[in-house]
Design a protein around this motif. Structure first.
Motif, mmCIF file in Angstrom:
data_model
loop_
_atom_site.group_PDB
_atom_site.id
_atom_site.type_symbol
_atom_site.label_atom_id
_atom_site.label_comp_id
_atom_site.label_asym_id
_atom_site.label_seq_id
_atom_site.Cartn_x
_atom_site.Cartn_y
_atom_site.Cartn_z
ATOM 1 N N TYR A 33 0.946 -1.285 -0.237
ATOM 2 C CA TYR A 33 0.199 0.054 -0.169
ATOM 3 C C TYR A 33 0.943 0.649 0.062
ATOM 4 O O TYR A 33 0.026 1.841 -0.540
ATOM 5 N N ALA A 34 1.420 1.315 0.952
ATOM 6 C CA ALA A 34 2.537 2.387 0.978
ATOM 7 C C ALA A 34 3.798 2.603 -0.511
ATOM 8 O O ALA A 34 3.316 4.196 -0.984
ATOM 9 N N ARG A 35 4.180 1.921 -1.090
ATOM 10 C CA ARG A 35 4.568 2.027 -2.433
ATOM 11 C C ARG A 35 3.822 2.545 -3.085
ATOM 12 O O ARG A 35 3.663 3.395 -4.382
ATOM 13 N N LYS A 36 1.940 2.428 -3.660
ATOM 14 C CA LYS A 36 0.657 2.673 -4.674
ATOM 15 C C LYS A 36 1.293 4.030 -4.158
ATOM 16 O O LYS A 36 0.943 4.941 -5.078
ATOM 17 N N VAL A 37 0.911 4.318 -2.643
ATOM 18 C CA VAL A 37 1.182 6.116 -2.012
ATOM 19 C C VAL A 37 1.907 6.775 -2.920
ATOM 20 O O VAL A 37 1.847 8.282 -2.916
ATOM 21 N N LEU A 38 3.455 6.136 -3.020
ATOM 22 C CA LEU A 38 4.688 7.031 -2.826
ATOM 23 C C LEU A 38 4.262 7.359 -4.746
ATOM 24 O O LEU A 38 4.793 8.665 -4.936
ATOM 25 N N ILE A 39 4.242 5.990 -5.782
ATOM 26 C CA ILE A 39 3.844 6.324 -6.513
ATOM 27 C C ILE A 39 3.032 6.838 -6.921
ATOM 28 O O ILE A 39 3.546 8.420 -7.958
ATOM 29 N N LYS A 40 2.095 7.197 -6.186
ATOM 30 C CA LYS A 40 0.548 8.551 -6.678
ATOM 31 C C LYS A 40 1.040 9.447 -6.736
ATOM 32 O O LYS A 40 1.413 10.515 -6.778
ATOM 33 N N HIS A 41 2.439 9.853 -5.014
ATOM 34 C CA HIS A 41 2.592 11.390 -5.255
ATOM 35 C C HIS A 41 3.382 11.398 -6.321
ATOM 36 O O HIS A 41 3.520 12.853 -6.057
ATOM 37 N N LEU A 42 4.215 11.291 -6.822
ATOM 38 C CA LEU A 42 5.912 10.770 -7.438
ATOM 39 C C LEU A 42 5.080 11.453 -8.979
ATOM 40 O O LEU A 42 4.867 12.398 -9.331
ATOM 41 N N GLN A 43 3.603 11.167 -8.587
ATOM 42 C CA GLN A 43 3.229 11.152 -10.772
ATOM 43 C C GLN A 43 2.636 12.457 -10.486
ATOM 44 O O GLN A 43 2.633 12.346 -11.255
ATOM 45 N N GLU A 44 1.459 12.446 -9.243
ATOM 46 C CA GLU A 44 1.245 13.495 -9.046
ATOM 47 C C GLU A 44 1.949 14.936 -9.091
ATOM 48 O O GLU A 44 1.726 16.893 -9.083
ATOM 49 N N GLY A 45 3.173 15.098 -8.484
ATOM 50 C CA GLY A 45 4.079 16.092 -8.411
ATOM 51 C C GLY A 45 4.426 16.517 -6.964
ATOM 52 O O GLY A 45 4.608 18.102 -6.629
#
Length: 59
Positions: free
Chosen positions: A1-13
Motif C-alpha cells: 500500500y505504501a508503495r502505491k501511495v508513493l508512486i501516486k504522489h510522485l506521479q502527481e508531483g
C-alpha cells in the motif's frame, strides 16, 4: 500500500523530491521519473545558487 501511495504522489508531483529536482538537478532528467510518459524535463538550466551579500565582486 505504501508503495502505491508513493508512486501516486510522485506521479502527481506532490513530493519533496520533485521540489528538490527543480532546485538542484544539474543535468536534464524527467521530472516525475522515466516510468511516466510525457513527464516534463528539469535541470536543463541549472545555475549555482547565490546568497544575497555574497556575490562575487566585479573586477
Amino acid at each position: 500500500y505504501a508503495r502505491k501511495v508513493l508512486i501516486k504522489h510522485l506521479q502527481e508531483g506532490n513530493s519533496y523530491g520533485i521540489w528538490l529536482k527543480h532546485t538542484h538537478a544539474k543535468f536534464a532528467q524527467p521530472e516525475l521519473g522515466p516510468w511516466l510518459a510525457g513527464s516534463a524535463t528539469v535541470g536543463e538550466n541549472w545555475r549555482p545558487p547565490t546568497l544575497t551579500g555574497w556575490e562575487p565582486r566585479a573586477h
